[in-house]
Motif scaffolding. Structure first.
Motif, PDB file in Angstrom:
ATOM      1  N   ALA A  96       0.814  -1.187   0.078  1.00 10.75           N
ATOM      2  CA  ALA A  96       0.088   0.065  -0.068  1.00 10.75           C
ATOM      3  C   ALA A  96       0.610   1.298  -0.262  1.00 10.75           C
ATOM      4  N   VAL A  97       1.930   1.152   0.693  1.00 14.43           N
ATOM      5  CA  VAL A  97       2.936   2.266   0.842  1.00 14.43           C
ATOM      6  C   VAL A  97       3.541   2.565  -0.466  1.00 14.43           C
ATOM      7  N   GLY A  98       3.759   1.565  -1.128  1.00 11.57           N
ATOM      8  CA  GLY A  98       4.549   1.649  -2.279  1.00 11.57           C
ATOM      9  C   GLY A  98       3.459   2.081  -3.394  1.00 11.57           C
ATOM     10  N   ARG A  99       2.402   1.718  -3.565  1.00 10.79           N
ATOM     11  CA  ARG A  99       1.542   2.003  -4.373  1.00 10.79           C
ATOM     12  C   ARG A  99       1.113   3.679  -4.409  1.00 10.79           C
ATOM     13  N   SER A 100       1.036   3.913  -2.946  1.00  9.66           N
ATOM     14  CA  SER A 100       0.834   5.444  -2.680  1.00  9.66           C
ATOM     15  C   SER A 100       2.149   6.455  -3.246  1.00  9.66           C
ATOM     16  N   LEU A 101       3.252   5.901  -3.146  1.00  8.05           N
ATOM     17  CA  LEU A 101       4.384   6.473  -3.493  1.00  8.05           C
ATOM     18  C   LEU A 101       4.532   6.603  -5.026  1.00  8.05           C
ATOM     19  N   VAL A 102       4.106   5.570  -5.549  1.00  9.67           N
ATOM     20  CA  VAL A 102       4.129   5.657  -7.051  1.00  9.67           C
ATOM     21  C   VAL A 102       3.174   6.696  -7.526  1.00  9.67           C
ATOM     22  N   TRP A 103       1.682   6.532  -7.076  1.00 10.54           N
ATOM     23  CA  TRP A 103       0.843   7.539  -7.379  1.00 10.54           C
ATOM     24  C   TRP A 103       1.255   9.142  -7.127  1.00 10.54           C
ATOM     25  N   LEU A 104       2.181   9.248  -6.040  1.00 10.41           N
ATOM     26  CA  LEU A 104       2.384  10.488  -5.706  1.00 10.41           C
ATOM     27  C   LEU A 104       3.561  11.069  -6.535  1.00 10.41           C
ATOM     28  N   LEU A 105       4.406  10.207  -7.068  1.00 12.43           N
ATOM     29  CA  LEU A 105       5.322  10.575  -8.258  1.00 12.43           C
ATOM     30  C   LEU A 105       4.857  10.778  -9.421  1.00 12.43           C
ATOM     31  N   VAL A 106       4.031  10.017  -9.942  1.00  9.92           N
ATOM     32  CA  VAL A 106       3.226  10.172 -11.192  1.00  9.92           C
ATOM     33  C   VAL A 106       2.337  11.340 -11.200  1.00  9.92           C
ATOM     34  N   GLY A 107       1.858  11.602 -10.114  1.00  5.38           N
ATOM     35  CA  GLY A 107       1.090  12.972 -10.003  1.00  5.38           C
ATOM     36  C   GLY A 107       1.837  14.151  -9.828  1.00  5.38           C
ATOM     37  N   VAL A 108       3.009  14.079  -9.327  1.00  6.82           N
ATOM     38  CA  VAL A 108       3.844  15.284  -9.461  1.00  6.82           C
ATOM     39  C   VAL A 108       4.378  15.453 -10.946  1.00  6.82           C
ATOM     40  N   VAL A 109       4.961  14.340 -11.658  1.00 10.84           N
ATOM     41  CA  VAL A 109       5.171  14.529 -13.139  1.00 10.84           C
ATOM     42  C   VAL A 109       4.071  14.844 -14.060  1.00 10.84           C
ATOM     43  N   VAL A 110       2.930  14.306 -13.701  1.00 11.18           N
ATOM     44  CA  VAL A 110       1.883  14.952 -14.833  1.00 11.18           C
ATOM     45  C   VAL A 110       1.426  16.545 -14.618  1.00 11.18           C
ATOM     46  N   LEU A 111       1.485  16.473 -13.065  1.00 11.56           N
ATOM     47  CA  LEU A 111       1.141  18.061 -12.776  1.00 11.56           C
ATOM     48  C   LEU A 111       2.099  18.945 -13.219  1.00 11.56           C
ATOM     49  N   GLY A 112       3.408  18.573 -13.363  1.00 17.98           N
ATOM     50  CA  GLY A 112       4.344  19.396 -14.011  1.00 17.98           C
ATOM     51  C   GLY A 112       4.133  19.663 -15.467  1.00 17.98           C
ATOM     52  N   VAL A 113       3.739  18.389 -16.271  1.00 18.10           N
ATOM     53  CA  VAL A 113       3.442  18.685 -17.565  1.00 18.10           C
ATOM     54  C   VAL A 113       2.387  19.431 -17.851  1.00 18.10           C
ATOM     55  N   GLY A 114       1.130  19.321 -17.172  1.00 11.48           N
ATOM     56  CA  GLY A 114      -0.058  20.312 -17.038  1.00 11.48           C
ATOM     57  C   GLY A 114       0.308  21.757 -16.973  1.00 11.48           C
ATOM     58  N   VAL A 115       1.162  22.083 -15.961  1.00  8.13           N
ATOM     59  CA  VAL A 115       1.317  23.646 -15.616  1.00  8.13           C
ATOM     60  C   VAL A 115       2.383  23.966 -16.767  1.00  8.13           C
ATOM     61  N   ALA A 116       3.046  23.125 -17.291  1.00  4.58           N
ATOM     62  CA  ALA A 116       4.006  23.769 -18.513  1.00  4.58           C
ATOM     63  C   ALA A 116       2.906  23.961 -19.955  1.00  4.58           C
ATOM     64  N   SER A 117       2.300  22.882 -19.885  1.00 11.86           N
ATOM     65  CA  SER A 117       1.141  23.343 -21.062  1.00 11.86           C
ATOM     66  C   SER A 117       0.331  24.523 -20.888  1.00 11.86           C
TER      67      SER A 117
END
Length: 370
Positions: A96-117
């Motif tokens: 569960a902790v591993g999944r949460s960390l993966v979601w958190l990392l993916v969210g940060v990357v996707v959010l960065g792409v969205g802000v750049a767009s």
């Protein structure tokens, strides 16, 4: 108790459970001690070896075995099941902790792409406003200028490059002086697709670049450097990535901060997957807009109501998860659902108590000739 044997240490915690009518089941205690010592891998010469003579690690195993046997005697479940449940619980929490960390990392990357767009869309809008407010040049600009100048060109060649996947449509334009301008376009029409060699066209020059081409029929087409029109892919990327990234970050942080709480974990999962649905809705809307040649405002006009519906659904499911309405009725373990307890024995099937006789002895309630 270091001065006692392994068997005495392990058997001490099960003495009460192994006692029947004041007698201790020594054989049962010995079998339980041998079983737990084997499961924990205690290295010893035999059950009679004193704990003091064992290594430090094996002494700790004996202590752990005492606690596990105590749990077994209290809860009535074998040590193997308790160990298996403990291992599964630790593994489940780690996953569960591993999944949460993966979601958190993916969210940060996707959010960065969205802000750049979003920043690119903002820059394109500012550039378009500057272009529309620009005035005409009084004379031929010698250097790149913010004024607009219309220049006549002759088409030398035009190619839509439809067979070349990674190549933009392009045209080679020639000035009256003989200087050539290589101009690329985002799309093939409406002007480029009708261009023929030796055609006369007019190009609008702004900041030293041809930003628009007009043919003899008055049709206009923006070039790749044209500032008019929002970049649809950038707008769609911002609409898809910013809400999806925020939901992934919020859900990942929520699950990490509320670790061990099943209701909060379920609510965090709801937030994450609804964020994915919002992003997917933006991508599907962008695909429909580009495929049907809808105007740019169709993107937020279609995506907005869909997002409001998904947000309302997410709010309802989060509230249900926090109330425990999304949990299973029966708790599940490593072996599946917990079986229901056996039904109670009906009174008719229970043995009747014996009644005392006249001589003080107890007689059976069943009558009959003897």
């Amino acid at each position: 108790m270091l001065d006692q044997s392994v068997e005495e240490n392990l058997g001490l915690v099960t003495m009460r459970a192994a006692t029947r009518a004041g007698l201790v089941d020594l054989r049962g205690q010995r079998e339980a001690a041998a079983r737990i010592a084997g499961q924990l891998g205690v290295r010893m010469a035999g059950l009679g070896q004193h704990v003091r003579t064992l290594s430090g690690g094996n002494q700790q195993k004996v202590v752990i075995g005492k606690w596990l046997l105590g749990f077994e005697s209290c809860r009535g479940r074998p040590v193997s099941a308790l160990l298996r449940e403990g291992v599964f619980a630790v593994q489940g929490e780690g996953r569960a902790v591993g999944r949460s960390l993966v979601w958190l990392l993916v969210g940060v990357v996707v959010l960065g792409v969205g802000v750049a767009s979003a920043l690119q869309v903002r820059g394109a809008l500012e550039r378009e406003r500057e272009y529309r407010a620009a005035s005409e040049c009084a004379s031929v600009p010698v250097t790149a200028s913010a004024c607009l100048w219309e220049q006549e060109f002759t088409v030398r060649s035009a190619d839509t490059n439809r067979r070349e996947r990674n190549k933009s449509p392009e045209a080679l334009l020639v000035l009256p002086s003989g200087k050539t301008w290589d101009v690329t376009f985002r799309q093939t029409g409406p002007v480029l697709s009708e261009m023929e060699p030796d055609d006369e066209v007019v190009g609008v020059i702004w900041h030293g670049r041809v930003v628009e081409v007009r043919d003899a029929d008055g049709r206009r087409q923006q070039t790749s450097d044209g500032p008019v029109g929002w970049p649809a892919d950038r707008l769609g990327g911002a609409l898809a990535c910013i809400p999806g990234g925020l939901a992934a970050v919020a859900g990942g942080l929520w699950a990490l901060l509320a670790r061990g709480n099943r209701r909060h974990a379920a609510a965090a999962t709801v937030v994450r997957w609804h964020g994915v649905a919002i992003g997917a809705a933006a991508l599907l809307t962008l695909w429909a807009q580009s495929g049907n040649d809808w105007p740019m405002w169709a993107l937020p006009a279609i995506w907005g109501p869909i997002t409001l519906i998904l947000l309302a659904c997410m709010t309802g499911f989060v509230i249900a998860a926090l109330r425990g309405e999304l949990e299973d009725d029966e708790p599940t373990g490593p072996q599946g659902p917990t079986p229901p307890p056996p039904p109670p024995t009906p009174p008719s099937a229970q043995p009747s108590p014996s009644a005392p006789g006249s001589d003080g002895s107890r007689t059976s309630p069943v009558s009959g000739s003897g």
